[in-house]
Design an enzyme around this catalytic site. Sequence first.
Site, PDB file in Angstrom:
ATOM      1  N   SER A  43       1.012  -1.149  -0.166  1.00 25.44           N
ATOM      2  CA  SER A  43      -0.013   0.177  -0.104  1.00 25.44           C
ATOM      3  C   SER A  43       0.889   1.170   0.096  1.00 25.44           C
ATOM      4  O   SER A  43       1.919   1.291   0.673  1.00 25.44           O
ATOM      5  CB  SER A  43      -0.872  -0.182   1.153  1.00 25.44           C
ATOM      6  OG  SER A  43      -1.580   1.327   1.434  1.00 25.44           O
ATOM      7  N   ASP A  64      11.524   2.038   6.297  1.00 25.91           N
ATOM      8  CA  ASP A  64      11.283   2.348   7.615  1.00 25.91           C
ATOM      9  C   ASP A  64      12.446   3.376   8.177  1.00 25.91           C
ATOM     10  O   ASP A  64      13.164   3.290   7.970  1.00 25.91           O
ATOM     11  CB  ASP A  64      11.571   1.202   8.353  1.00 25.91           C
ATOM     12  CG  ASP A  64      10.610   1.330   9.877  1.00 25.91           C
ATOM     13  OD1 ASP A  64      10.989   2.502  10.356  1.00 25.91           O
ATOM     14  OD2 ASP A  64      10.149   0.499  10.157  1.00 25.91           O
ATOM     15  N   LEU A  84       8.827  14.663   6.167  1.00 24.26           N
ATOM     16  CA  LEU A  84       7.464  14.806   6.655  1.00 24.26           C
ATOM     17  C   LEU A  84       6.985  13.548   7.400  1.00 24.26           C
ATOM     18  O   LEU A  84       6.178  13.385   8.112  1.00 24.26           O
ATOM     19  CB  LEU A  84       6.313  15.106   5.670  1.00 24.26           C
ATOM     20  CG  LEU A  84       6.040  16.497   5.027  1.00 24.26           C
ATOM     21  CD1 LEU A  84       7.120  16.574   4.140  1.00 24.26           C
ATOM     22  CD2 LEU A  84       4.945  16.801   4.595  1.00 24.26           C
ATOM     23  N   ILE A  88       1.868  10.909  14.042  1.00 29.40           N
ATOM     24  CA  ILE A  88       1.543  12.295  14.523  1.00 29.40           C
ATOM     25  C   ILE A  88       0.200  12.008  15.462  1.00 29.40           C
ATOM     26  O   ILE A  88      -0.231  13.238  15.770  1.00 29.40           O
ATOM     27  CB  ILE A  88       0.947  12.956  13.110  1.00 29.40           C
ATOM     28  CG1 ILE A  88      -0.133  12.305  12.457  1.00 29.40           C
ATOM     29  CG2 ILE A  88       2.235  13.011  12.030  1.00 29.40           C
ATOM     30  CD1 ILE A  88      -0.756  12.823  11.274  1.00 29.40           C
ATOM     31  N   SER A 128       5.824  20.937  14.215  1.00 26.93           N
ATOM     32  CA  SER A 128       4.314  20.969  14.647  1.00 26.93           C
ATOM     33  C   SER A 128       3.909  21.972  15.403  1.00 26.93           C
ATOM     34  O   SER A 128       4.864  22.174  16.367  1.00 26.93           O
ATOM     35  CB  SER A 128       3.567  19.624  15.279  1.00 26.93           C
ATOM     36  OG  SER A 128       2.528  19.780  15.837  1.00 26.93           O
ATOM     37  N   TYR A 152       3.803  12.736  21.860  1.00 18.19           N
ATOM     38  CA  TYR A 152       4.028  13.073  20.442  1.00 18.19           C
ATOM     39  C   TYR A 152       4.620  14.519  20.505  1.00 18.19           C
ATOM     40  O   TYR A 152       5.583  14.721  20.131  1.00 18.19           O
ATOM     41  CB  TYR A 152       2.539  13.436  19.820  1.00 18.19           C
ATOM     42  CG  TYR A 152       2.852  14.014  18.594  1.00 18.19           C
ATOM     43  CD1 TYR A 152       3.329  13.695  17.346  1.00 18.19           C
ATOM     44  CD2 TYR A 152       2.081  15.346  18.538  1.00 18.19           C
ATOM     45  CE1 TYR A 152       3.632  14.075  16.391  1.00 18.19           C
ATOM     46  CE2 TYR A 152       2.324  16.090  17.452  1.00 18.19           C
ATOM     47  CZ  TYR A 152       3.148  15.460  16.205  1.00 18.19           C
ATOM     48  OH  TYR A 152       3.045  16.137  15.138  1.00 18.19           O
ATOM     49  N   LYS A 156       8.402  15.498  19.012  1.00 18.13           N
ATOM     50  CA  LYS A 156       8.649  16.627  17.945  1.00 18.13           C
ATOM     51  C   LYS A 156       9.744  17.636  18.379  1.00 18.13           C
ATOM     52  O   LYS A 156      10.513  18.235  17.546  1.00 18.13           O
ATOM     53  CB  LYS A 156       7.423  17.318  17.545  1.00 18.13           C
ATOM     54  CG  LYS A 156       6.409  16.262  16.757  1.00 18.13           C
ATOM     55  CD  LYS A 156       6.931  15.691  15.606  1.00 18.13           C
ATOM     56  CE  LYS A 156       7.231  16.544  14.322  1.00 18.13           C
ATOM     57  NZ  LYS A 156       7.615  16.092  13.180  1.00 18.13           N
TER      58      LYS A 156
END
Length: 328
Positions: A43, A64, A84, A88, A128, A152, A156
């Site tokens: 996918s 990965d 990117l 998230i 972010s 998270y 970041k």
Amino acid sequence: MPWKNKRVLVTGAGGFIGSHLTGGLAARGARVRAFVRYNSKSSVGLLDLLSPALSDRIEIFPGDLRSPESVRRAVTDVEVVFHLGALISIPYSYVHPREVVEANVLGTLNVLTACRDLRVGRVLHTSSSEVYGTALYTPIDEKHPMQGQSPYSASKIGADMLAESFVRSYDLPVTTVRPFNTYGPRQSARAVIPTIITQALAGDRILLGDANPSRDLVYVEDTVDAFIRLAQAPEAVGEVVNVGTGQETTVEELVHTVGRLVGKELAIIFDATRIRPQKSEVMRLVADATKARRFGWAPSVTVEEGLRRTVQWIGEFRALYRTGTYEI
């Protein structure tokens, strides 16, 4: 920077913003290598939704980010890297903080190291607005303190500091792009706007947690434009750049706007399972994007128009969503 035949790598290319950026670069004539996480079904995520004409200009690279060898192979022979790739989801980070840190911090380290060793000409690292936590003052400029209010956001912050250290230690030409809340077609139901829209299209009851937090909403095409403009600006090297509109919208206001767009009176139903831990919830985010404007960027799509386009797209692709299911 002319993009025709420019050799570009996009990590996280199968994701929401990543797929839009990959398509935007391909449309400009770039030769895009799309790094997607390997899976046994082959996918490519949301890249499946790109037109065949764009897909023909894209090389799929499964791997990965946690594998230095995989990342190094992906970076080989490219001129610009847009990083990117990340895990998230904030709710997911509560459950699996180690996995999130490994993907976001070690993955970023692998990208930066490969770019340093292979002498990549430009690196765009994605941050972010969550790194700021609840606003201590508004609008939030790039000097606002960073606050790790979730695993998270902490991951970041760590990734951002690594990017800064590679600029200072190795003169790596990195720009840290810090988008505020991007939304639009293809966004998953783990985000609040698709959560509201899918429920509004199916009925008139909207299951939500706290409806009071406010966010600075940026339509995905504007976010992509910011990445590309910053990549073209040599003077952006070494800079951290907020990408936001300077306007804030509460979750409750979003519900009312979506209701108007779909022609329904929507009722907000409190769902305790969707509440963040009290000290972890980020209550207010609104950007000072003065620096981005210095590099020639400004948002072009209003919240009303962006929501209208998103409602239309989700209406067409409702089969991709599980209405009413809390996705983390």
